[in-house]
Design an enzyme around this catalytic site. Structure first.
Site, mmCIF file in Angstrom:
data_model
loop_
_atom_site.group_PDB
_atom_site.id
_atom_site.type_symbol
_atom_site.label_atom_id
_atom_site.label_comp_id
_atom_site.label_asym_id
_atom_site.label_seq_id
_atom_site.Cartn_x
_atom_site.Cartn_y
_atom_site.Cartn_z
ATOM 1 C CG HIS A 198 -4.911 16.237 73.528
ATOM 2 N ND1 HIS A 198 -4.420 16.505 74.786
ATOM 3 C CD2 HIS A 198 -4.895 14.891 73.393
ATOM 4 C CE1 HIS A 198 -4.104 15.369 75.380
ATOM 5 N NE2 HIS A 198 -4.383 14.370 74.543
ATOM 6 C CE LYS A 252 -18.808 18.708 38.443
ATOM 7 N NZ LYS A 252 -19.080 17.457 37.747
ATOM 8 C CD GLU A 255 -20.514 13.422 45.446
ATOM 9 O OE1 GLU A 255 -20.061 14.551 45.205
ATOM 10 O OE2 GLU A 255 -19.949 12.379 45.054
ATOM 11 C CE LYS A 275 -19.236 6.178 36.073
ATOM 12 N NZ LYS A 275 -20.248 6.054 37.124
ATOM 13 N N GLY A 317 -18.755 6.880 41.287
ATOM 14 C CA GLY A 317 -17.422 7.369 41.645
ATOM 15 C C GLY A 317 -17.055 7.069 43.091
ATOM 16 N NE ARG A 318 -22.164 9.128 46.440
ATOM 17 C CZ ARG A 318 -22.734 9.641 45.345
ATOM 18 N NH1 ARG A 318 -21.976 10.223 44.430
ATOM 19 N NH2 ARG A 318 -24.028 9.598 45.174
ATOM 20 C CD GLU A 323 -12.291 20.119 39.342
ATOM 21 O OE1 GLU A 323 -12.723 19.426 38.375
ATOM 22 O OE2 GLU A 323 -13.035 20.725 40.135
HETATM 23 C C1 G6Q Z 1 -18.691 10.515 42.988
HETATM 24 C C2 G6Q Z 1 -18.894 11.643 42.099
HETATM 25 C C3 G6Q Z 1 -17.687 12.505 41.853
HETATM 26 C C4 G6Q Z 1 -16.741 11.989 40.785
HETATM 27 C C5 G6Q Z 1 -15.746 13.091 40.434
HETATM 28 C C6 G6Q Z 1 -14.734 12.650 39.405
HETATM 29 O O1 G6Q Z 1 -19.528 9.693 43.238
HETATM 30 O O2 G6Q Z 1 -19.480 11.201 40.928
HETATM 31 O O3 G6Q Z 1 -16.958 12.731 43.024
HETATM 32 O O4 G6Q Z 1 -16.091 10.842 41.215
HETATM 33 O O5 G6Q Z 1 -16.450 14.214 39.954
HETATM 34 O O6 G6Q Z 1 -15.356 12.279 38.229
HETATM 35 P P1 G6Q Z 1 -14.563 11.546 37.093
HETATM 36 O O7 G6Q Z 1 -14.081 10.251 37.617
HETATM 37 O O8 G6Q Z 1 -15.506 11.399 35.952
HETATM 38 O O9 G6Q Z 1 -13.392 12.428 36.735
#
Ligand code: G6Q
Length: 556
Positions: free
Chosen positions: A395, A515, A364, A217, A278-279, A223
């Site tokens: 199990h 972070k 989250e 986003k 994001g989620r 990463e």
């Molecule tokens: C979700 C969070 C988080 C995010 C990641 C990736 O709700 O905001 O998990 O999706 O940190 O972020 P980017 O899409 O910006 O790389």
């Protein structure tokens, strides 16, 4: 022992001051010792009465430790907390993510083209459909083999690079809908900054046949950008020409400048918007890998499933509202019965990543310690969510759920028809699901164990107290639409819980500190000279030890 707790807030402000909450506290005292055995024998219709159906999902919530009065008071609590108004505010596009001053409009991602939702004067539904159409055209090019790599070879492998909300949704959905996927396309995911993730994902692939989707986003995530740059180096290392990037990399992002500076052209970028968390983004362009795998028609049918649950959530009265009720039962289990965890147990192998996906969605969103006004809460918030597909979990950890000292409410998820019929296997699978909910609710008394001829010394070991609350979600088949409805159910259940707790379910400040500290630590690990460390003595010693080993391995 008895799994009865008293963790209700004691203060007389905020949530604890609400009349319905007080009434629930008093009510809890009267039914704290209630047994599911008794509740069922007192009401022959309980299993039918405490069930709801919406958007193709049937929820049996009768095996919760509740009565009609509990439900009445929970619905009153939802009313006092303004659930209906807050739902309307979300669907209207109000900036309900207050700490980030953003609208929360994942529901717009699945709205039909005929609907209009405005954010800052712009009809976002029209924009959503423009992107969906572009995604569909691109997915069809790949699926049909018309999209060729730099050397003219057909693309056979898709690697989606992203993390957190830009990874867990498509990972889960691609696995959940594998039955519907085009099998001659390999779809993989890379998320971890651990190089092993990328190296293992690419080691058996031909770069000439591989396309990367960089999902971020912000397009600033350490990463994802690290992996994307490493992927580009791998790709160009094999193809030997910078121009190859144009045929082997596309991006999903809100950050057009970032995408351009990575070298991905505007026409190879699929956008989304800051009002998609994001989620909550698996049904946006972040789901491009899913659409490529299952095809645009199935993707649209998944969106229709989401939409059906959205409409139900928006319009059904709280007492008959599946996500609202699911959320309120979670409140009851967490805040009144003292459960600090929730196990989600899908009896479907395709849903093996569903608990991991829900972990982010619930933990989250609602793992918060202050209200929207910044006031510390004096009650528990999100439970720790975990789970594994049945029957494997039986199990492994079910022992603790049946006979341990903690209360672990469970959501069982199953389907009446299996997608891969094989002999009696689906009946065996589902009989296990039904048996588990029965055993957890009703247990086995010492008298029953003894009556089976069990030696006296073994009786206590073989007693099942029962009275463990469970929900059972049943659907006809695992289809794209069912999956959409299931995800929307949990999204809206999480929303409901956030409204009751009065927390911002849409920010995630808790991920920031780690972070920032990592950014400070990386140069200390990489510095050629011994850095002056100013952490605590534990962190300093760990860094020194790491540097020592790393430097030794480099000189060896
Ligand atoms: C979700 C969070 C988080 C995010 C990641 C990736 O709700 O905001 O998990 O999706 O940190 O972020 P980017 O899409 O910006 O790389």
């Amino acid at each position: 022992m008895s799994l009865t707790h008293d963790v209700t807030p004691s203060s007389d402000v905020g949530l604890a001051a609400r009349p319905a909450w007080r009434a629930l506290v008093a009510h809890h005292a009267t039914i704290a010792q209630a047994q599911l055995r008794e509740l069922f024998s007192a009401d022959a219709d309980r299993g039918d009465r405490y069930a709801l159906e919406a958007a193709g999902l049937y929820l049996d919530y009768s095996k919760n430790r509740i009565t009609d009065q509990t439900l009445k008071l929970l619905a009153a609590l939802a009313g006092e907390c303004g659930l209906r108004e807050r739902i309307a505010a979300m669907f209207r596009g109000d900036a309900i993510n207050t700490t980030e001053r953003r609208a929360v409009l994942h529901v717009a991602l699945r709205a039909p083209a005929s609907e209009k939702i405005f954010v800052d004067g712009v009809d976002v539904v029209a924009e959503v459909h423009t992107v969906l159409d572009r995604m569909a055209a691109f997915a069809e090019e790949l699926r049909s083999g018309r999209w060729l790599g730099h050397t003219g070879k057909r693309i056979r492998n898709i690697i989606s690079i992203g993390i957190g909300g830009s990874d867990l949704g498509p990972v889960m959905a691609c696995e959940a809908l594998r039955f519907y996927s085009q099998r001659d396309l390999t779809v993989r995911f890379v998320s971890n900054v651990d190089a092993t993730d990328l190296v293992e994902a690419t080691r058996d692939l031909d770069a000439a046949e591989t396309l990367f989707i960089v999902c971020s986003k912000t397009f600033t995530t350490l990463e994802t950008l690290t992996n994307a740059h490493a992927a580009r180096a791998w790709c160009l290392g094999q193809l030997g020409d910078d121009k190859a990037v144009g045929r082997h990399f596309v991006a999903v992002s809100t950050n057009a400048d970032g995408v351009r500076s990575f070298g991905i052209a505007r026409e190879n970028m699929f956008g989304f918007w800051d009002w998609v968390g994001g989620r909550y983004s698996m049904d946006s362009a972040i789901g491009l890998a899913t659409m490529i795998a299952i095809g645009p028609a199935h993707f649209r049918s998944m969106l229709a499933g989401f939409r059906a649950m959205d409409e139900h959530f928006r319009s059904a009265p709280v007492e008959r509202n599946l996500p609202a009720l699911h959320g309120l039962l979670a409140i009851w289990n967490v805040n009144f019965l003292g459960a600090s965890t929730l196990a989600v147990l899908p009896y479907d192998q395709y849903l093996k990543r569903f608990p991991a996906y829900l972990q982010q969605l619930t933990m989250e969103s609602n793992g918060k310690h202050v209200t929207r006004d910044g006031v510390p809460v004096d009650f528990e918030t999100a439970p720790i969510l975990w789970g594994e597909p049945g029957t494997n979990g039986q199990h492994s950890f079910y022992q603790l759920i049946h006979q341990g000292t903690r209360l672990v409410p469970c959501d069982f998820i199953g389907f009446c028809q299996g997608l891969n019929p094989l002999g009696r296997q689906h009946d065996l699978l589902m009989s296990n699901l039904f048996a588990q909910t029965e055993a957890l609710a009703f247990g086995k008394t010492a008298a029953e164990v003894a009556a089976e001829g069990t030696p006296e010394a073994l009786v206590p070991h073989r007693v099942f107290e029962g009275n463990r609350p469970t929900n059972t979600l049943l659907a006809e088949r695992l289809t794209p639409a069912t999956l959409g409805a299931l995800v929307a159910l949990y999204e809206h259940s999480v929303f409901t819980q956030g409204v009751i707790w009065d927390i911002d379910s849409f920010d995630q400040w808790g991920v920031e500190l780690g972070k920032a500290l990592a950014l400070r630590t990386t140069p200390e690990l990489e510095s050629a000279t011994e850095p002056a460390l100013a952490h605590d003595s534990s962190t300093n010693a760990l860094i020194r030890r790491y540097r020592h080993s790393r430097n030794n391995s480099r000189t060896a």
